[in-house]
Design an enzyme around this catalytic site. Structure first.
Site, PDB file in Angstrom:
ATOM      1  N   GLN A  15       0.799  -1.223   0.000  1.00 17.96           N
ATOM      2  CA  GLN A  15       0.000   0.000   0.000  1.00 17.96           C
ATOM      3  C   GLN A  15       0.835   1.279   0.000  1.00 17.96           C
ATOM      4  OE1 GLN A  15      -2.628  -1.721   3.362  1.00 17.96           O
ATOM      5  NE2 GLN A  15      -3.995  -0.423   2.189  1.00 17.96           N
ATOM      6  N   GLU A 157      -4.771 -10.025   9.139  1.00 17.94           N
ATOM      7  CA  GLU A 157      -6.184 -10.230   8.799  1.00 17.94           C
ATOM      8  C   GLU A 157      -6.479 -11.439   7.905  1.00 17.94           C
ATOM      9  OE1 GLU A 157      -8.008  -6.697   7.312  1.00 17.94           O
ATOM     10  OE2 GLU A 157      -7.795  -5.626   9.200  1.00 17.94           O
ATOM     11  N   ASN A 286      -7.394  -5.162  14.604  1.00 19.75           N
ATOM     12  CA  ASN A 286      -7.691  -3.990  13.783  1.00 19.75           C
ATOM     13  C   ASN A 286      -9.169  -3.706  13.958  1.00 19.75           C
ATOM     14  OD1 ASN A 286      -5.094  -4.220  12.856  1.00 19.75           O
ATOM     15  ND2 ASN A 286      -5.646  -4.950  10.809  1.00 19.75           N
ATOM     16  N   GLU A 364      -4.663  -1.490  14.155  1.00 21.68           N
ATOM     17  CA  GLU A 364      -5.168  -0.517  13.182  1.00 21.68           C
ATOM     18  C   GLU A 364      -6.456   0.069  13.706  1.00 21.68           C
ATOM     19  OE1 GLU A 364      -5.788  -1.890   9.112  1.00 21.68           O
ATOM     20  OE2 GLU A 364      -3.940  -3.068   9.206  1.00 21.68           O
ATOM     21  N   TRP A 418      -6.864  -0.692  -0.639  1.00 14.94           N
ATOM     22  CA  TRP A 418      -7.155  -1.859  -1.499  1.00 14.94           C
ATOM     23  C   TRP A 418      -8.455  -1.657  -2.282  1.00 14.94           C
ATOM     24  CZ3 TRP A 418      -2.951  -4.835  -1.042  1.00 14.94           C
ATOM     25  CH2 TRP A 418      -2.285  -4.866   0.178  1.00 14.94           C
ATOM     26  N   TYR A 426      -6.539   7.718   4.645  1.00 14.03           N
ATOM     27  CA  TYR A 426      -6.525   7.381   6.071  1.00 14.03           C
ATOM     28  C   TYR A 426      -5.396   8.071   6.828  1.00 14.03           C
ATOM     29  CZ  TYR A 426      -9.642   3.253   5.654  1.00 14.03           C
ATOM     30  OH  TYR A 426     -10.702   2.397   5.463  1.00 14.03           O
TER      31      TYR A 426
END
Ligand code: BGP
Length: 463
Positions: A15, A157, A286, A364, A418, A426
């Protein structure tokens, strides 16, 4: 606050790094998937690969004492045989050393979704060989960075990327097949246990955990039917990751239900033994939102995701199990249909700690927003209030005895979201189209809040 409480922020390799084809990096499944489908990609992203020194300095100047980032598997290993790319190792060693020079603790995720394409080509997470490839990759990481790093995460995740890739179909490899989802999910959890085993075998210093997309489950009422629906939803959203990683047990009732419909012969006794013996030291959670459910009523299984930010909720209905519901009075959503619900974090933390009794990091937490970053400073008061309320929820849980050891804002700076691209921002720091960095208002607020040792947080209680 405890002196060693981590106040940081997080990113992930694909990312933010860019440099997708530099320094002998192999292709990742995301490189190939986004290129082939001609979608916005992370070829350049935030150009962190070339600007990490500046980014880490800025993070440290923002008062943060920890940086959660991920290693790119295809940057570190060139092929299925596990040939090491020394340039990849050199890059991450320097990044980690930069953190340490600035008094920033490197909190390292080994795998945050960018699977080497050479593994995708042979079936990706459906092929159990990938688990052993992951084990080898973990060994290389521990050997290369174990002298500098003490906080490790095997996988980011498992639930989110396997359901997106194999059930919903909006992430690579873009399949919609429940059987594949179950198999991929299982292999990912097995791989994580192999990573933990490699860490323990090598006798490395520090701790190792897993990061989960934590979605605490609430029900619309207290009826038995709703409670059953909640259990199904919890198994789907949380338990198969958390029970498996923390207790070494795949939820038995989930296996019973799945075995009625699917062939689970890929589950091997020897794997279960490894899973049982290699549980994690901590949980990384998260948190973006909770899920509210009601009993299943009718219709086919349907899962929809809003990747446009133009209306539409992320909805899950699983036939016979549960239905997710929305739009209760007073509920507030972001543009991508995610409910803003700090109360869910407090309740979720209490539940998770009661169940697992492991230290917890919030790995997160953040809000994705469309922002004009050409201005001198983004006045993101909404992000400040989002963070305030979620940190207040964490403090409430800590007051009730939950052992939370750190908080990481998502994200350190703007990066590729994504499938939503750069439209969904963010960061605490704005990254302009020309890659200039400019701290947002929230960056300064976070710094002051950390310096106040959390006293700047406006405490809240929810009914
Ligand atoms: C988590 C991922 C992150 C990040 C975040 C925000 O699921 O671990 O990588 O992307 O969600 O999600 P999104 O970018 O889809 O809004």
């Amino acid at each position: 606050m405890e002196k060693d409480f981590l106040w940081g922020s997080a990113t992930a390799s694909y990312q933010c790094e860019g440099a997708w084809n530099e320094d002998d990096k192999a292709l990742s499944n995301w490189d190939v998937y986004l290129h082939e489908n001609k979608l916005e990609n992370g070829d350049v992203a935030s150009d962190h690969y070339h600007r990490y020194k500046e980014d880490i300095k800025q993070l440290a100047e923002g008062g943060q004492n920890a940086y959660r980032f991920s290693l790119s598997w295809p940057r570190i290993l060139k092929d299925r045989e596990g040939t090491v790319n020394e340039k990849g190792i050199a890059f991450y060693r320097d990044l980690i050393k930069t953190c340490l020079e600035h008094g920033v603790r490197p909190f390292v995720t080994i795998f945050h979704w960018d699977l080497p394409e050479y593994w995708q080509e042979v079936g990706g997470w459906l092929n159990a060989d990938v688990c052993y490839g992951f084990e080898r990759y973990c060994e290389v990481c521990f050997q290369a960075f174990g002298d500098l790093v003490e906080d490790w995460v095997t996988i980011n995740e498992p639930k989110y990327f396997t359901s997106s890739g194999y059930l919903i179909g909006n992430y690579p490899p873009g399949h919609q097949n429940p059987e594949e989802f179950i198999k991929a999910a299982y292999n990912v959890m097995y791989a994580s246990a192999l990573g933990v085993r490699a860490f323990r075998k090598g006798g490395y210093k520090g701790q190792i955990g897993i990061v989960h997309s934590f979605a605490p489950v609430n029900g619309i009422d207290d009826t038995l039917k709703t409670k059953i629906a909640m259990r199904y939803a919890d198994n789907y959203a949380n338990n198969w990751v958390l029970d498996t990683a923390a207790k070494g047990e795949i939820p038995f009732d989930l296996l019973c239900v799945l075995s009625q419909k699917y062939d689970l012969s890929f589950i091997k006794e020897e794997h279960l033994k490894i899973i049982k013996e290699n549980t994690v030291d901590f949980l990384g959670l998260n948190y973006y939102s909770h899920i509210l459910v009601k009993p299943y009523t009718e219709g086919e299984t349907s899962l929809t995701v809003n990747n446009t930010g133009k209306g539409g909720k992320n909805t899950v209905i699983i036939k016979g199990w549960f239905e997710q519901i929305f739009d209760l009075p007073g509920a507030v959503y972001n543009e991508w249909g995610t409910q803003i619900y700090p109360k869910g974090l407090e309740k979720g933390l209490l539940e998770a700690y009661e169940k697992y009794h492991l230290p917890i990091y919030i790995t997160e937490n953040g809000i994705g927003v469309r922002e004009d970053v050409s201005v001198e400073q983004v006045e993101d008061d909404y992000r400040i209030s989002f963070m305030n309320d979620h940190i207040a929820a964490i403090f409430n849980a800590m007051d009730k005895g939950v052992e939370v050891k750190g908080y990481f804002a998502w994200a350190s700076f703007d990066l590729y979201s994504w499938k939503n691209g750069m439209a969904k921002r963010y960061g605490l720091v704005a990254v302009d189209d020309d890659l200039t960095r400019r701290p947002k208002k929230s960056y300064g607020w976070y710094k002051k809040m950390i310096e106040s040792d959390g006293k700047l947080i406006e405490r809240k209680t929810w009914d």
